[in-house]
Design a protein around this motif. Structure first.
Motif: not given
Length: 338
Positions: A36-41, A264-270, A273-279, A298-304
């Motif tokens: 919860v504290h890591a990211s609003p994502l 959590q990785r699988e649940a958040l990706r569904a 929430v994904r950690g892909a970098r923007p183009a 970066g926040e998504a990568a930390e969460l997953t």
């Protein structure tokens, strides 16, 4: 020196009205970093799950969001900011917490020390079960499982043999016979979760925590402490968090509900929430948007991250409703059977 079993020692250290760890003004965020504290994502993902629960329930006139172990209400504040107006108008948010209500929280949030009963919606417990006090036992040199007693400075000594319901729980869920092996006796957590989920008339109950199943119990247990952002020796004096991982299969069993488990990785990706970098092209056309997207990635990568927050377990149980759309067919879900 005064000795107690771990369960009453944890209860006193964490929840005593005159200085328990979770009664203090700084709250959990002053000592350790949760999703919860890591990211609003994270709040955004819970808001999306709430929307799916609302749809599965047929859009009831009042939809409950019960945050169990609400800390200082950060998750509820994030979800309220993320949901659309139509859902917000019907949403009834409950913060279940022993600490006093913090300033600045929306008046819409019902602050209570009891789980509401007879509600329809989503019950969400992020890092709550790991702080439900429990006894710890250790196998002695003769192969006897004995309760451990602890002093206020954290020193331990063996106590009497484990008997009764605790012995039955250990035999079923955490059998151990190797000298030095430890067992964290999870029956109080099973009962606490069953009582909390029992408040749902219809809905989805989700517990998120570091967890394990019978096939991979930690040989020497998982009891530990956290203070000021660091893992420390568990000392039941009220100055640090005292926590142990959760036996999710045991927790799920008493309710005999449709129970699913994943990371959590699988649940958040569904839930998007994904950690892909923007183009990189976005950096030239809209640098501000690129930096914003890069921060979110970066926040998504930390969460997953599988070795970090993404390694948490998610236990989901449905109460008189179908599995929400986002969670259907999700890779990684396993059905838990009693």
């Amino acid at each position: 020196m005064s000795w107690k079993r771990w369960r009453p020692a944890m209860e006193q250290a964490l929840y005593a009205e005159d200085g328990g760890f979770y009664r203090r003004s700084e709250g959990p965020a002053g000592h350790f970093r949760t999703s919860v504290h890591a990211s609003p994502l994270y709040s955004g993902a819970v808001a999306r799950l709430l929307g799916d629960v609302d749809e599965a329930l047929g859009h009831p006139a009042e939809l409950a969001l019960v945050d169990l172990g609400a800390g200082r209400g950060e998750l509820l504040a994030g979800v309220l900011a993320a949901v659309g107006p139509e859902l917000a108008d019907r949403l009834r948010p409950y913060a279940v917490e022993l600490a006093d209500r913090p300033g600045g929280l929306s008046d819409r949030v019902v602050w209570t020390d009891r789980v509401p009963e007879g509600v329809a919606g989503l019950l969400f417990a992020n890092e709550w079960l790991d702080n439900v006090p429990l006894d710890v036992a250790e196998v002695d040199e003769d192969g006897v499982l004995r309760y451990l007693e602890v002093a206020e400075d954290g020193e331990e000594r063996p106590g009497g043999p484990v008997t009764g319901a605790d012995a039955q729980w250990a035999a079923r869920w955490w059998p151990a016979d190797e000298p030095g092996a430890r067992v964290e006796l999870g029956a109080p957590r099973d009962a606490a979760w069953a009582a909390a989920v029992g408040g749902l008339e219809r809905g989805l109950a989700v517990a998120v925590d570091y967890a394990h199943l019978r096939a991979d119990r930690p040989l020497f247990g998982s009891l530990t402490g956290f203070r000021a952002g660091r893992e420390v020796r568990p000392v039941p004096d009220g100055t640090c968090d005292v926590t142990a991982h959760v036996a999710f299969d045991s927790v799920a069993a008493p309710l005999a509900l449709h129970s699913l488990w994943t990371t959590q990785r699988e649940a958040l990706r569904a839930l998007g929430v994904r950690g892909a970098r923007p183009a990189l092209a976005l950096a030239s056309s809209d640098p501000v948007a690129y930096l914003r997207a890069l921060g979110a990635a970066g926040e998504a990568a930390e969460l997953t991250e599988p070795s970090g927050l993404g390694g948490f377990g998610w236990l989901a149980q449905t109460v008189r409703m179908p599995v929400p759309q986002a969670l259907r067919g999700l890779p990684g879900w396993q059905t838990l059977t009693p």
